[in-house]
Design a protein around this motif. Structure first.
Motif, PDB file in Angstrom:
ATOM      1  N   SER A 200       0.799  -1.311   0.035  1.00 20.57           N
ATOM      2  CA  SER A 200       0.077  -0.053  -0.094  1.00 20.57           C
ATOM      3  C   SER A 200       0.811   1.279  -0.044  1.00 20.57           C
ATOM      4  O   SER A 200       0.522   2.280  -0.561  1.00 20.57           O
ATOM      5  CB  SER A 200      -1.032   0.097   1.097  1.00 20.57           C
ATOM      6  OG  SER A 200      -0.380   0.005   2.276  1.00 20.57           O
TER       7      SER A 200
ATOM      8  N   THR B  87       0.427   3.807  -3.065  1.00 16.45           N
ATOM      9  CA  THR B  87       0.178   5.123  -2.703  1.00 16.45           C
ATOM     10  C   THR B  87       0.986   6.306  -3.139  1.00 16.45           C
ATOM     11  O   THR B  87       0.653   7.217  -3.730  1.00 16.45           O
ATOM     12  CB  THR B  87      -0.233   5.348  -0.989  1.00 16.45           C
ATOM     13  OG1 THR B  87      -1.093   4.413  -0.861  1.00 16.45           O
ATOM     14  CG2 THR B  87      -0.642   6.587  -0.737  1.00 16.45           C
TER      15      THR B  87
ATOM     16  N   THR C 142       0.207   9.301  -6.062  1.00 13.37           N
ATOM     17  CA  THR C 142       0.468  10.733  -5.515  1.00 13.37           C
ATOM     18  C   THR C 142       1.549  11.585  -6.270  1.00 13.37           C
ATOM     19  O   THR C 142       1.645  12.754  -6.373  1.00 13.37           O
ATOM     20  CB  THR C 142       0.395  10.937  -3.953  1.00 13.37           C
ATOM     21  OG1 THR C 142       1.473  10.150  -3.302  1.00 13.37           O
ATOM     22  CG2 THR C 142      -0.977  10.290  -3.188  1.00 13.37           C
TER      23      THR C 142
ATOM     24  N   TRP D  42      -8.596   5.550   2.086  1.00 14.12           N
ATOM     25  CA  TRP D  42      -7.484   5.639   1.439  1.00 14.12           C
ATOM     26  C   TRP D  42      -7.762   6.744   0.193  1.00 14.12           C
ATOM     27  O   TRP D  42      -6.879   7.362  -0.262  1.00 14.12           O
ATOM     28  CB  TRP D  42      -7.276   4.248   0.531  1.00 14.12           C
ATOM     29  CG  TRP D  42      -5.954   4.029  -0.141  1.00 14.12           C
ATOM     30  CD1 TRP D  42      -4.833   4.408   0.348  1.00 14.12           C
ATOM     31  CD2 TRP D  42      -6.022   3.914  -1.627  1.00 14.12           C
ATOM     32  NE1 TRP D  42      -3.798   3.880  -0.391  1.00 14.12           N
ATOM     33  CE2 TRP D  42      -4.549   3.697  -1.835  1.00 14.12           C
ATOM     34  CE3 TRP D  42      -6.807   3.336  -2.553  1.00 14.12           C
ATOM     35  CZ2 TRP D  42      -4.005   3.249  -3.103  1.00 14.12           C
ATOM     36  CZ3 TRP D  42      -6.114   3.172  -3.793  1.00 14.12           C
ATOM     37  CH2 TRP D  42      -4.913   3.017  -4.089  1.00 14.12           C
TER      38      TRP D  42
ATOM     39  N   LEU E  67      -5.128   9.740  -0.746  1.00 14.06           N
ATOM     40  CA  LEU E  67      -4.569  10.033  -2.005  1.00 14.06           C
ATOM     41  C   LEU E  67      -5.146  11.571  -2.685  1.00 14.06           C
ATOM     42  O   LEU E  67      -4.806  11.905  -3.625  1.00 14.06           O
ATOM     43  CB  LEU E  67      -5.648   9.028  -3.235  1.00 14.06           C
ATOM     44  CG  LEU E  67      -5.183   7.657  -3.160  1.00 14.06           C
ATOM     45  CD1 LEU E  67      -5.950   7.008  -4.018  1.00 14.06           C
ATOM     46  CD2 LEU E  67      -3.647   7.451  -3.403  1.00 14.06           C
TER      47      LEU E  67
END
Length: 160
Positions: free
Chosen positions: A90, A94, A98, A127, A131
């Protein structure tokens, strides 16, 4: 294990769809015509195989499928589902989204990024906020085939 992000193959989509988290399964099933995991996997493969912008996050096996689908000019709808192994990657996923993906989309002229999340899918909502998307609606009542509620999340170019 090293994180790999690449274009999703039909086999990647099928693997993740058949093994997706229960919360992702409930969320996708409610907006599909599928009766079970196998039918849902078939539908997801048929819909997203070969679609530009649909990616797989993998280690020794596919772990998540994500996508950026242009639904209207300069408007992107996010697609995402994952297996229970998602916490293992994750952070890397992520960071990729981003720091690399979203900036590229914005530079290309995207002014809105949107996603829906089932009201009961708290991990997805959290989540999406990480983001950079914000919840922009109250409950979209009756959004799912069984009357399930969803929220719409979005990022909109602040210069508009």
């Amino acid at each position: 294990m090293t994180l790999r992000i690449d274009d999703a193959t039909p086999e990647d989509i099928r693997h993740v769809a058949l093994n997706m988290r229960d919360s992702d399964y409930a969320e996708f099933l409610a907006v599909s015509g599928a009766a079970d995991r196998e039918q849902l996997a078939d539908a997801l493969v048929a819909r997203f195989k070969g679609v530009n912008g649909v990616l797989v996050g993998a280690m020794d096996e596919p772990v998540c499928i994500g996508g950026v689908i242009e639904t209207r000019p300069n408007v992107i709808t996010l697609l995402f589902f994952a297996t229970d192994r998602f916490p293992e990657i994750s952070f890397g996923i992520t960071r990729f989204i981003t720091a690399q993906l979203f900036p590229r989309l914005r530079e290309a002229g995207v002014h809105r990024i949107e996603a829906t999340a089932m009201c009961k899918h708290h991990h997805a909502q959290r989540w999406l906020k990480i983001l950079g998307l914000t919840r922009e609606t109250g409950v979209l009542r009756g959004y799912g085939r069984g009357g399930e509620g969803y929220y719409m999340f979005s990022w909109v170019d602040p210069c508009l």
